[in-house]
Scaffold this active site. Structure first.
Site, short mmCIF file in Angstrom:
data_model
loop_
_atom_site.label_atom_id
_atom_site.label_comp_id
_atom_site.label_asym_id
_atom_site.label_seq_id
_atom_site.Cartn_x
_atom_site.Cartn_y
_atom_site.Cartn_z
N GLU A 68 -16.70 118.11 -22.61
CA GLU A 68 -16.09 118.88 -23.70
C GLU A 68 -15.85 120.28 -23.11
O GLU A 68 -16.80 121.03 -22.92
CB GLU A 68 -17.08 118.86 -24.87
CG GLU A 68 -16.94 119.95 -25.88
CD GLU A 68 -15.62 119.88 -26.54
OE1 GLU A 68 -14.94 120.91 -26.58
OE2 GLU A 68 -15.26 118.80 -27.01
N GLU A 89 -8.41 130.68 -20.47
CA GLU A 89 -9.33 130.87 -21.58
C GLU A 89 -10.05 132.20 -21.40
O GLU A 89 -10.66 132.44 -20.36
CB GLU A 89 -10.34 129.71 -21.60
CG GLU A 89 -11.25 129.74 -22.79
CD GLU A 89 -12.12 128.50 -22.87
OE1 GLU A 89 -12.70 128.12 -21.83
OE2 GLU A 89 -12.24 127.93 -23.96
N CYS A 116 -14.50 127.38 -28.27
CA CYS A 116 -13.59 126.67 -27.35
C CYS A 116 -12.30 126.27 -28.04
O CYS A 116 -11.25 126.20 -27.42
CB CYS A 116 -14.29 125.46 -26.74
SG CYS A 116 -15.16 124.45 -27.91
N LYS A 169 -30.56 120.16 -21.30
CA LYS A 169 -30.66 121.41 -20.53
C LYS A 169 -29.77 122.40 -21.26
O LYS A 169 -28.55 122.41 -21.10
CB LYS A 169 -30.16 121.18 -19.10
CG LYS A 169 -30.64 122.22 -18.07
CD LYS A 169 -30.30 123.66 -18.38
CE LYS A 169 -28.88 124.05 -18.01
NZ LYS A 169 -28.59 125.49 -18.38
P1 NAP Z 1 -20.74 127.02 -17.92
O1 NAP Z 1 -21.18 127.69 -16.69
O2 NAP Z 1 -19.82 125.87 -17.82
O3 NAP Z 1 -22.06 126.59 -18.70
C1 NAP Z 1 -22.22 125.47 -19.55
C2 NAP Z 1 -23.55 124.79 -19.24
O4 NAP Z 1 -23.51 124.21 -17.93
C3 NAP Z 1 -24.74 125.73 -19.22
O5 NAP Z 1 -25.89 125.06 -19.67
C4 NAP Z 1 -24.84 126.04 -17.74
O6 NAP Z 1 -26.08 126.56 -17.35
C5 NAP Z 1 -24.57 124.70 -17.14
N1 NAP Z 1 -24.16 124.73 -15.74
C6 NAP Z 1 -23.59 125.76 -15.05
N2 NAP Z 1 -23.36 125.40 -13.78
C7 NAP Z 1 -23.79 124.12 -13.65
C8 NAP Z 1 -23.81 123.18 -12.57
N3 NAP Z 1 -23.34 123.48 -11.35
N4 NAP Z 1 -24.30 121.95 -12.81
C9 NAP Z 1 -24.76 121.61 -14.02
N5 NAP Z 1 -24.78 122.45 -15.07
C10 NAP Z 1 -24.28 123.68 -14.89
O7 NAP Z 1 -20.13 128.04 -18.89
P2 NAP Z 1 -20.56 129.59 -18.97
O8 NAP Z 1 -20.79 130.18 -17.63
O9 NAP Z 1 -21.69 129.69 -19.87
O10 NAP Z 1 -19.24 130.21 -19.59
C11 NAP Z 1 -18.10 130.39 -18.76
C12 NAP Z 1 -16.85 129.93 -19.45
O11 NAP Z 1 -16.97 128.58 -19.91
C13 NAP Z 1 -16.52 130.67 -20.72
O12 NAP Z 1 -15.91 131.88 -20.49
C14 NAP Z 1 -15.63 129.69 -21.41
O13 NAP Z 1 -14.33 129.76 -20.90
C15 NAP Z 1 -16.20 128.37 -21.05
N6 NAP Z 1 -17.04 127.82 -22.13
C16 NAP Z 1 -16.54 126.82 -22.88
C17 NAP Z 1 -17.31 126.30 -23.90
C18 NAP Z 1 -16.84 125.20 -24.75
O14 NAP Z 1 -17.39 124.98 -25.81
N7 NAP Z 1 -15.85 124.43 -24.35
C19 NAP Z 1 -18.58 126.80 -24.15
C20 NAP Z 1 -19.06 127.83 -23.35
C21 NAP Z 1 -18.28 128.31 -22.33
P3 NAP Z 1 -26.26 128.17 -17.37
O15 NAP Z 1 -26.41 128.52 -18.78
O16 NAP Z 1 -27.47 128.43 -16.57
O17 NAP Z 1 -25.01 128.77 -16.75
#
Ligand code: NAP
Ligand code: MG
Length: 470
Positions: free
Chosen positions: A245, A377, A279, A170
């Site tokens: 991760e 972050e 990250c 996904k």
């Molecule tokens: P996120 O919400 O954690 O998204 C990561 C993945 O999880 C996406 O595929 C997302 O789908 C999915 N997801 C979101 N809510 C979920 C749920 N309740 N159950 C299962 N899967 C779910 O991250 P983001 O909103 O894209 O970014 C927010 C923050 O996350 C960033 O500002 C950053 O701090 C952090 N981040 C960290 C990394 C890393 O590599 N460690 C990468 C990206 C972001 P959707 O795309 O539909 O939201």
């Protein structure tokens, strides 16, 4: 941009069960460039079933044959590098030079590394009177973020396939076109139907359904700590394996003996790359009080070439951030830094252009360890420079967050930097600008996650052991 109106399930492009769609937005122009289906629990279920059906055959496929398929996947991705780069630039906004050099290239290296590992790994081991078999865990549910859209997918799919697992991906809703390109590469590489499935959709619907699906044996998630915590809880309740991760707030520790000019320049580049959406970015630069002013001045000079602009331009070094929400979030952090008393020495919250989710490259001086911008972050092109008095102080500051993903240490002598790195609570440390190694384990201490990706340690995440006694 080329977009599919269907999902890749069981080796074919199938229409989605529902009618919902996701609009893909180019963050540099704010224009909708494509639409893809928003998968539901029904699509996830179909994909998990297809994976389950494919599992016995793939698990029984000799490792050498699995290696050959991975090599084929590597070759297809290598042949499509330009298309990948163009797509990542369009939906993520990363400068095209970075898209080619990293976004399109790193997945080729990672897939290649697992082609080699699948062929050479000892899936059987003798311990005393036992033979230990390393067997695939089963059906993997992979949930990936948008920041390195293809790398994050391949860093899960390649080791899963090498191990003999099957997988449902996904991808992030912001970068589904790159995921669709990947699905096409899977098909072209001749992987058997159902071994790799890609369901586009939003996290709270498709992601949630995948993480909670009772026939998924291992959930591998990359993204925010907030979502990771929930996924870990869901997996824990179902007693299934989970790999997380998550985020980071890594320290770049410049010891007094270091070449400051080099360390500051590399530190700035590290944070500005991919608009700070990495990250493992070293978002906190730690400098000794005696060299502090000099380092701040050098940082201000070093950010100057990162002028936000059209990411399709070969000379562009700083694109926008991924979407409107991240744009607002990063600007909010900059406002907070000012409000809490940090000294803005470059950039600021005011967007540099009227259109596009651009953020000016931003540097804060006089940041103290307890400030929000030193703890949370930000995921944008924002660097905080902190002052330390002695090595113990530097260590206390470096280790003083809930995260522990990466970091850097610079010193005149390598051994001095290594001695400091040994005391850091973090999963990766670059010594005097050491290069990224796609075979080294990547993952977090503390709240930066559970489990490791890449190389043989990453492969082990997808294996479980069975001991036979003789
Ligand atoms: P996120 O919400 O954690 O998204 C990561 C993945 O999880 C996406 O595929 C997302 O789908 C999915 N997801 C979101 N809510 C979920 C749920 N309740 N159950 C299962 N899967 C779910 O991250 P983001 O909103 O894209 O970014 C927010 C923050 O996350 C960033 O500002 C950053 O701090 C952090 N981040 C960290 C990394 C890393 O590599 N460690 C990468 C990206 C972001 P959707 O795309 O539909 O939201
Ligand atoms: Mg999200």
């Amino acid at each position: 941009m080329k977009a599919r109106s269907s999902m890749y399930i069981g080796g074919e492009w199938r229409p989605a069960a529902g009618t919902g769609t996701i609009a893909v937005v180019n963050p540099a122009t704010e224009q909708v460039i494509a639409e893809v289906p928003a998968g539901t629990a029904e699509d996830i279920d179909a994909a998990v079933r297809a994976a389950r059906a494919a599992f016995p055959g793939w698990a029984a496929t000799p490792p050498a044959e699995r290696a050959a398929r991975l090599a084929a996947l590597r070759d297809v991705m290598a042949a499509r590098k330009d298309e990948t780069a163009e797509t990542v630039t369009a939906e993520l906004g990363s400068p095209v030079r970075l898209s080619k050099a990293v976004h399109a290239s790193s997945p080729v290296a990672v897939a290649g590394s697992y082609a080699e590992l699948a062929a050479s790994y000892a899936f059987e081991e003798r311990i005393g009177n036992s033979t230990v078999l390393m067997e695939p865990v089963g059906v993997v549910g992979a949930i990936t973020p948008w920041n390195y859209p293809l790398h994050q997918i391949v860093a899960k799919v390649a080791p899963a396939l090498a191990a003999g697992c099957v997988i449902v991906v996904k991808p992030a809703e912001d970068t589904p076109l790159t995921a669709q390109l990947f699905a096409e590469a899977v098909r072209e590489a001749g992987l058997p139907p159902g071994v790799v499935n890609v369901v586009t959709g939003i996290g709270t619907v498709a992601g949630q359904a995948l993480a909670a699906h009772e026939d998924v044996d291992l959930v591998s998630f990359t993204g925010s700590t907030a979502v990771g915590r929930r996924i870990g809880a869901t997996a824990g309740a179902a007693v299934k394996r989970v790999a997380l991760e998550l985020g980071g707030k890594s320290a770049n520790v410049i010891l007094p003996s270091a070449d400051h000019a080099r360390a500051v320049k590399a530190g700035v580049a590290n944070v500005m790359t991919n608009s700070g959406q990495t990250c493992s970015a070293w978002t906190r630069m730690l400098v000794h009080a005696d060299r502090y002013d000099e380092a701040v001045e050098a940082a201000v000079a070093a950010v100057a070439p990162y002028r936000p602009g059209d990411p399709r331009d070969e000379l562009c070094r700083l694109g926008p951030v991924v979407n409107a929400a991240q744009h607002a979030r990063v600007r909010g952090y900059i406002d907070k830094g000012v409000a809490e008393g940090a000294r803005l020495v470059a950039g600021g919250a005011q967007p540099p252009h009227d259109t596009g989710y651009f953020i000016a490259p931003t540097v804060f001086a006089d940041v103290t360890p307890e400030m929000t911008i030193a703890q949370e972050e930000i995921f944008g092109p924002v660097l905080s420079i902190l002052r330390y008095e002695d090595e113990d102080d530097a260590l206390r500051i470096a280790n003083g967050t809930v995260y522990g993903l990466a970091g850097a240490v610079w010193a005149g002598e390598e051994s001095e930097a290594v001695a400091f790195a040994r005391r850091m609570d973090t999963g990766q440390v670059d010594i005097n600008g050491g290069r990224f190694n796609p075979l080294a384990p990547f993952g977090g201490y503390k709240q930066s996650g559970v489990g490791r990706e890449l190389g043989r340690h990453g492969l082990a995440e997808y294996l479980q052991t069975k001991s036979l006694q003789f």
